[in-house]
Design a protein around this motif. Structure first.
Motif, PDB file in Angstrom:
ATOM      1  N   ALA A 143      -5.906  10.951  -0.692  1.00 53.09           N
ATOM      2  CA  ALA A 143      -6.971   9.993  -0.412  1.00 53.09           C
ATOM      3  C   ALA A 143      -8.283  10.558  -0.923  1.00 53.09           C
ATOM      4  O   ALA A 143      -8.558  11.747  -0.760  1.00 53.09           O
ATOM      5  CB  ALA A 143      -7.060   9.709   1.081  1.00 53.09           C
ATOM      6  N   TRP A 165      -6.428   5.363  -2.451  1.00 48.68           N
ATOM      7  CA  TRP A 165      -5.184   5.854  -1.848  1.00 48.68           C
ATOM      8  C   TRP A 165      -4.143   6.038  -2.944  1.00 48.68           C
ATOM      9  O   TRP A 165      -3.745   5.077  -3.606  1.00 48.68           O
ATOM     10  CB  TRP A 165      -4.685   4.875  -0.794  1.00 48.68           C
ATOM     11  N   THR A 177       0.801  -1.229   0.000  1.00 51.97           N
ATOM     12  CA  THR A 177       0.000   0.000   0.000  1.00 51.97           C
ATOM     13  C   THR A 177       0.829   1.272   0.000  1.00 51.97           C
ATOM     14  O   THR A 177       0.286   2.351  -0.192  1.00 51.97           O
ATOM     15  CB  THR A 177      -0.921   0.025   1.235  1.00 51.97           C
ATOM     16  N   ARG A 235      -6.733  14.654   2.189  1.00 49.78           N
ATOM     17  CA  ARG A 235      -8.026  14.065   1.815  1.00 49.78           C
ATOM     18  C   ARG A 235      -8.715  14.988   0.811  1.00 49.78           C
ATOM     19  O   ARG A 235      -9.056  16.129   1.126  1.00 49.78           O
ATOM     20  CB  ARG A 235      -8.921  13.854   3.026  1.00 49.78           C
ATOM     21  N   ASN A 250      -0.405   7.106  -3.659  1.00 51.78           N
ATOM     22  CA  ASN A 250       0.908   7.385  -3.081  1.00 51.78           C
ATOM     23  C   ASN A 250       1.604   8.503  -3.853  1.00 51.78           C
ATOM     24  O   ASN A 250       1.228   8.817  -4.991  1.00 51.78           O
ATOM     25  CB  ASN A 250       1.761   6.119  -3.100  1.00 51.78           C
ATOM     26  N   PRO A 287      -7.448   4.856   5.857  1.00 54.71           N
ATOM     27  CA  PRO A 287      -6.035   5.227   5.683  1.00 54.71           C
ATOM     28  C   PRO A 287      -5.117   4.345   6.523  1.00 54.71           C
ATOM     29  O   PRO A 287      -5.529   3.794   7.552  1.00 54.71           O
ATOM     30  CB  PRO A 287      -5.991   6.679   6.161  1.00 54.71           C
TER      31      PRO A 287
END
Length: 700
Positions: free
Chosen positions: A292, A301, A182, A258, A303, A194
């Motif tokens: 997110a 999600w 993840t 977010r 990265n 999260p």
């Protein structure tokens, strides 16, 4: 597989392109890279997507299916900017259209899942990369969910993903699960919540993007960069402490932002502009925070972007044993895309231009990834020895641009924290190295390779950078222009250029002067080919008229022109959808609203003004000029865009189309015979009357 003695493949890549084993084709790079890591790789190219049979041709992969739409987004490949169906495909044998489905990533993923339900699916390539978030989709005219969510795949790799892909493949081969992967840079996954230990910055509402965005204009940059900005050594006369020039940096590794949820974005176009602005701020691979975004009961999600490859890693990727030809199964069929790039060489990746209508930065990043000169020269030798029918001409040494090779920020600490979307807009950054000596030296060494007769530069030249190095312009113009050189001013009007994040026409004029000077010194007759975009968000009808007048004044008559194409994720697409400017502070009230050409008629008008010389466009242009109060541009004078309707009817004059400007309308035309008149009073013979009647019957 039989010849190699394989009972199965470790990884199977499904692609929408014909298979060409060349480093300009993404699936070839990925396949060869995985092969070099010891994996058994199979390719399923342009499968019949109507059933699962073609997806089972190589059996079940031991590790995963890798799914890509190919070198282009399948919707851009299939439809024009006017949403008209294309009937050709440059990445298919014999240029045949219809060999890949719309939204190919979704369709291919579904068929892979039908073929082998438990096999992991890894998404990659342009289409997946630029649709990794909730995004505006031009063809359905709505905001769509992340392609990862819709495809029900296990993980998405964005950007040039060699490092992430190798990591995923090796971890799977050791028995690890994708559910544990993840936090790999350059990847996106779906999860319930999260990761633990992550601090949240709530940016679900307009203008609440978190502490890092303290500037009135989120796209403004600090006046001092990292090496000088922690505290200032200078103090005010009555100050007891040093002045803090900017706040301390956020903890990027343990913080995420977010974004507004998909459900909110699909019904709120202003909020979409805000989300786009925040997303573009988190683009620096060294200091970006994870993103997110809620999609129903699942969390997308994202990265931070992948860290750019080093020169050694770039040399490794491009030095793999590519055959440099299409797969033998295609026989004598011609693949147009291969014909264009078979003798071209990629010398770098990435672009720090940040043009708002372009998605290169969102995909490849704005930090340039360079190959070594030795690696590039070795590829020239490879082309000479491997490419069938090689005549000694290299069609291009370039990449996303021709002249960003080994250019970049001169301050490594500043580069790691910079949040500017462009290093060259609104002006060239003081910390940007613009020394073209490495590119000049590369050109000179390339010309000396045995068997190389001519090296052309076909990638677009960033002329605002080129004028910083007149020696480069001289080298380019003297040795590497094959009669025409493509550059892209894109527009002439400052308002539109600012929204495009492109330089003003002063830079074009300076480059043109250098180009003509060095062409004359070399004794060559060479031409600049400028490219322009019509119907860009924020571009008004009047802006397009001014552009057309500039074209007329400079004797340019464009044969091929392009209406703005709202591709996923780029800033200009957010402008198009939201009709507001995400380059500035987004508000519901007192925001900068933009004029956007969306209707078919207005988009046709903008495109027609770029081709003011085409008689087919004259009626539409005349009507628009009259409604705009610009009737003085209709007539036969040298500054008029189109002739009057009466003068066309009288003379029957048809203008030629041409690249470099043909005859303008003269103030006085020589008297021409009316081609409709000669036999008006002459009675027809029976034979003529009969043939005319037959022609009328055929038409009926």
């Amino acid at each position: 597989m039989d010849i190699l003695g394989w009972d199965s493949c470790d990884i199977i890549i499904v692609t929408g392109d014909a298979y060409v084993d060349h480093p300009s084709f993404g699936m070839a790079v990925i396949g060869r890279t995985l092969e070099a890591q010891g994996f058994r790789v199979g390719i399923i190219s342009q499968p019949n997507w109507h059933t699962k049979q073609d997806f089972m041709a190589l059996g079940e992969p031991n590790l995963f299916f890798g799914v890509t739409a190919g070198n282009m987004d399948s919707m851009i490949n299939r439809y024009t900017a006017d949403r008209k169906l294309r009937h050709d495909d440059a990445y298919t044998p014999n240029n045949e259209g219809g060999k890949r489905p719309d939204r190919a990533v979704l369709v291919y993923s579904q068929r892979c899942r039908e073929a082998y339900k438990q096999t992991p699916i890894v998404l990659g390539g342009i289409e997946a990369s630029l649709r990794r978030l909730a995004h505006y989709d031009y063809w359905s005219d709505k905001v769509r969910r992340s392609v990862l969510c819709d495809a029900k795949a296990d993980i998405l790799l964005f950007g040039n993903a060699e490092r992430a892909l190798i990591d995923v493949a090796h971890r799977l081969s050791r028995g690890d699960s994708l559910a544990n992967m993840t936090r790999i840079a350059g990847t996106a996954v779906m999860m319930k919540s999260p990761p633990e230990g992550m601090a949240e910055v709530d940016s679900t509402r307009i203008d609440k993007p978190g502490k890092a965005m303290t500037m009135p204009n989120p796209y403004a940059t600090e006046t001092q960069c990292e090496t000088q900005c922690e505290t200032s050594k200078k103090t005010e006369p009555d100050a007891a402490k040093p002045i803090s020039i900017r706040p301390s940096r956020h903890d990027a590794k343990n913080t995420f932002v977010r974004l507004p949820s998909f459900e909110k974005l699909k019904n709120d176009r202003i909020l979409y502009a805000h989300a786009s602005r925040v997303m573009h701020l988190e683009a620096n691979p060294y200091s970006a925070r994870a993103l997110a975004q809620q999609h129903g009961d699942q969390l997308l999600w994202i990265n931070p972007p992948p860290v750019p490859l080093t020169t050694e890693e770039m040399d490794y990727v491009f030095g793999l044993p590519y055959a440099r030809v299409p797969h033998p199964q295609y026989g004598q069929a011609k693949i147009p895309a291969y014909g264009m790039i078979k003798t071209s060489v990629n010398i770098m990746r990435g672009c720090f231009g940040g043009c708002s209508f372009c998605s290169i930065t969102e995909h490849e990043g704005r930090i340039i990834q360079n190959r070594s000169q030795a690696s590039i020269i070795e590829e020239l030798n490879d082309i000479r020895d491997k490419v069938p029918g090689f005549t000694g001409t290299i069609s291009d040494l370039g990449g996303p641009t021709a002249n960003m090779y080994r250019l970049g920020c001169a301050d490594p600490k500043a580069e790691r924290n910079c949040r500017r979307p462009s290093c060259v807009f609104p002006k060239i950054c003081d910390k940007l190295n613009t020394d073209h000596r490495h590119t000049i030296d590369l050109y000179r060494k390339a010309r000396q390779v045995e068997g190389i007769k001519k090296v052309l530069i076909a990638s677009g030249v960033r002329y605002d950078l080129a004028i910083e190095s007149p020696e480069y312009v001289k080298e380019l113009v003297t040795h590497h222009v094959g009669g025409y050189l493509k550059i892209a001013p894109e527009h002439t009007e400052k308002n539109t250029l600012d929204l495009m994040m492109k330089p003003g026409m002063g830079a074009y004029d300076r480059f043109k002067a250098l180009f003509e000077k060095y062409s004359k010194e070399a004794g060559k007759k060479q031409y600049l080919i400028p490219y322009f975009i019509a119907a860009h968000p924020g571009c008004t009808d009047e802006d397009m008229v001014h552009l057309a007048c500039w074209l007329k004044e400079n004797d340019f008559e464009c044969d091929q022109v392009q209406n703005f194409y709202p591709s996923p994720m780029c800033n200009a697409t957010a402008m198009y959808h939201s009709e507001t400017n995400p380059l500035k502070k987004v508000r519901y009230k007192k925001r900068e609203a933009l004029t956007v050409a969306k209707g078919e008629r207005q988009r046709r008008l903008h495109k027609a003004l770029l081709r003011y010389h085409d008689p087919a466009n004259w009626p539409l242009i005349r009507e628009a000029l009259v409604s705009m109060g610009k009737k003085h541009l209709i007539g036969n004078g040298p500054k008029c865009l189109v002739p009057t309707e009466d003068s066309v009817a009288t003379t029957g004059r048809q203008r030629r189309s041409g690249r470099h400007g043909t005859q303008r309308f003269a103030t006085k035309h020589p008297k021409q015979p009316d081609i409709r008149q000669p036999n008006r009073h002459k009675p027809k013979t029976h034979k003529q009357a009969g043939s005319n009647a037959k022609r009328r019957d055929k038409r009926t």
